[in-house]
Design a protein around this motif. Structure first.
Motif, short mmCIF file in Angstrom:
data_model
loop_
_atom_site.label_atom_id
_atom_site.label_comp_id
_atom_site.label_asym_id
_atom_site.label_seq_id
_atom_site.Cartn_x
_atom_site.Cartn_y
_atom_site.Cartn_z
N ARG A 33 0.85 -1.20 0.00
CA ARG A 33 0.00 0.00 0.00
C ARG A 33 0.88 1.24 0.00
O ARG A 33 1.90 1.28 0.69
CB ARG A 33 -0.88 0.03 1.24
N HIS A 34 0.48 2.24 -0.74
CA HIS A 34 1.22 3.50 -0.77
C HIS A 34 1.18 4.16 0.60
O HIS A 34 0.14 4.25 1.23
CB HIS A 34 0.64 4.45 -1.80
N ALA A 35 2.33 4.61 1.05
CA ALA A 35 2.47 5.30 2.34
C ALA A 35 3.64 6.27 2.21
O ALA A 35 4.28 6.35 1.15
CB ALA A 35 2.72 4.30 3.46
N VAL A 36 3.90 7.01 3.27
CA VAL A 36 5.04 7.94 3.29
C VAL A 36 5.76 7.80 4.62
O VAL A 36 5.20 7.32 5.61
CB VAL A 36 4.61 9.41 3.08
N ILE A 37 7.00 8.24 4.64
CA ILE A 37 7.77 8.31 5.88
C ILE A 37 7.27 9.53 6.65
O ILE A 37 7.22 10.64 6.11
CB ILE A 37 9.28 8.42 5.59
N VAL A 38 6.88 9.33 7.91
CA VAL A 38 6.33 10.41 8.72
C VAL A 38 7.30 10.88 9.81
O VAL A 38 6.99 11.82 10.53
CB VAL A 38 4.96 10.03 9.35
N CYS A 39 8.46 10.27 9.92
CA CYS A 39 9.51 10.72 10.83
C CYS A 39 10.43 11.68 10.07
O CYS A 39 10.50 11.62 8.84
CB CYS A 39 10.34 9.54 11.34
N GLN A 40 11.14 12.53 10.79
CA GLN A 40 12.09 13.42 10.12
C GLN A 40 13.14 12.61 9.36
O GLN A 40 13.49 12.95 8.23
CB GLN A 40 12.75 14.36 11.13
N THR A 41 13.66 11.54 9.99
CA THR A 41 14.57 10.61 9.33
C THR A 41 14.23 9.20 9.79
O THR A 41 13.76 9.00 10.91
CB THR A 41 16.05 10.90 9.66
N ALA A 42 14.46 8.24 8.93
CA ALA A 42 14.19 6.84 9.24
C ALA A 42 15.26 5.97 8.59
O ALA A 42 15.45 6.01 7.38
CB ALA A 42 12.81 6.43 8.75
N ARG A 56 22.84 -3.98 8.14
CA ARG A 56 23.25 -3.43 6.86
C ARG A 56 22.38 -2.23 6.46
O ARG A 56 21.48 -2.33 5.65
CB ARG A 56 23.23 -4.49 5.77
N LEU A 57 22.71 -1.10 7.02
CA LEU A 57 22.02 0.14 6.68
C LEU A 57 22.17 0.42 5.19
O LEU A 57 23.28 0.45 4.66
CB LEU A 57 22.60 1.31 7.49
N LYS A 58 21.05 0.58 4.51
CA LYS A 58 21.08 0.91 3.07
C LYS A 58 21.18 2.42 2.87
O LYS A 58 21.96 2.89 2.07
CB LYS A 58 19.80 0.41 2.38
N ARG A 59 20.32 3.16 3.60
CA ARG A 59 20.28 4.61 3.47
C ARG A 59 19.35 5.15 4.54
O ARG A 59 18.66 4.40 5.22
CB ARG A 59 19.82 5.03 2.08
N VAL A 60 19.28 6.45 4.64
CA VAL A 60 18.36 7.10 5.57
C VAL A 60 17.26 7.77 4.75
O VAL A 60 17.56 8.55 3.83
CB VAL A 60 19.10 8.13 6.46
N LEU A 61 16.02 7.43 5.06
CA LEU A 61 14.88 8.03 4.39
C LEU A 61 14.46 9.27 5.17
O LEU A 61 14.66 9.34 6.38
CB LEU A 61 13.72 7.04 4.32
N GLU A 97 6.57 2.86 13.26
CA GLU A 97 5.99 4.15 13.63
C GLU A 97 6.40 5.27 12.68
O GLU A 97 5.84 6.37 12.74
CB GLU A 97 6.33 4.52 15.08
N CYS A 98 7.36 5.00 11.79
CA CYS A 98 7.78 6.00 10.82
C CYS A 98 7.03 5.87 9.49
O CYS A 98 7.32 6.58 8.53
CB CYS A 98 9.29 5.91 10.59
N ILE A 99 6.08 4.94 9.43
CA ILE A 99 5.28 4.75 8.22
C ILE A 99 3.87 5.26 8.50
O ILE A 99 3.26 4.90 9.51
CB ILE A 99 5.22 3.27 7.82
N GLY A 100 3.35 6.10 7.63
CA GLY A 100 1.99 6.62 7.78
C GLY A 100 1.49 7.19 6.48
O GLY A 100 2.07 6.97 5.42
#
Length: 105
Positions: A33-42, A56-61, A97-100
């Motif tokens: 389902r389409h969602a967005v990151i709702v935290c400043q960084t995740a 294995r951190l890929k990147r920061v969203l 909690e960073c998905i909303g």
């Protein structure tokens, strides 16, 4: 008679049936389902290990990045949700909690 049994079993397998006649198991993938990151960084990790946690951190969203997650269909382990990043089109794990903003775009 043995050759006949081989033909029957082989034919059942070709039809996707088990020997007992029940349909073979198939995977039913669920589109995120389409969602967005709702935290400043995740932090977006490659994988999750039940013993060691995310690794294995890929990147920061960042806030507003378009992601996908289907509650109830995609796994969540200790608060880390399997998430699809629509930017580079890859899977990883981010804090639930960073998905909303589900279905907002």
């Amino acid at each position: 008679m043995r050759r006949t049994a081989q033909i029957i079993v082989g034919g059942a397998a070709a039809l996707g049936l088990t020997v007992a006649g029940a349909p073979a198991a198939t995977a039913n993938p669920v589109v995120p389902r389409h969602a967005v990151i709702v935290c400043q960084t995740a932090s977006f990790y490659e994988n999750y290990d039940s013993a060691a946690g995310p690794h294995r951190l890929k990147r920061v969203l960042t806030y507003g990045n378009k992601v996908g997650h289907t509650p109830g269909a995609h796994p969540v382990y200790n608060g880390w949700a399997a998430t699809f990043d629509f930017g580079p089109n890859d899977w990883g794990f981010v804090r639930i909690e960073c998905i909303g903003g589900y279905d907002s775009w």
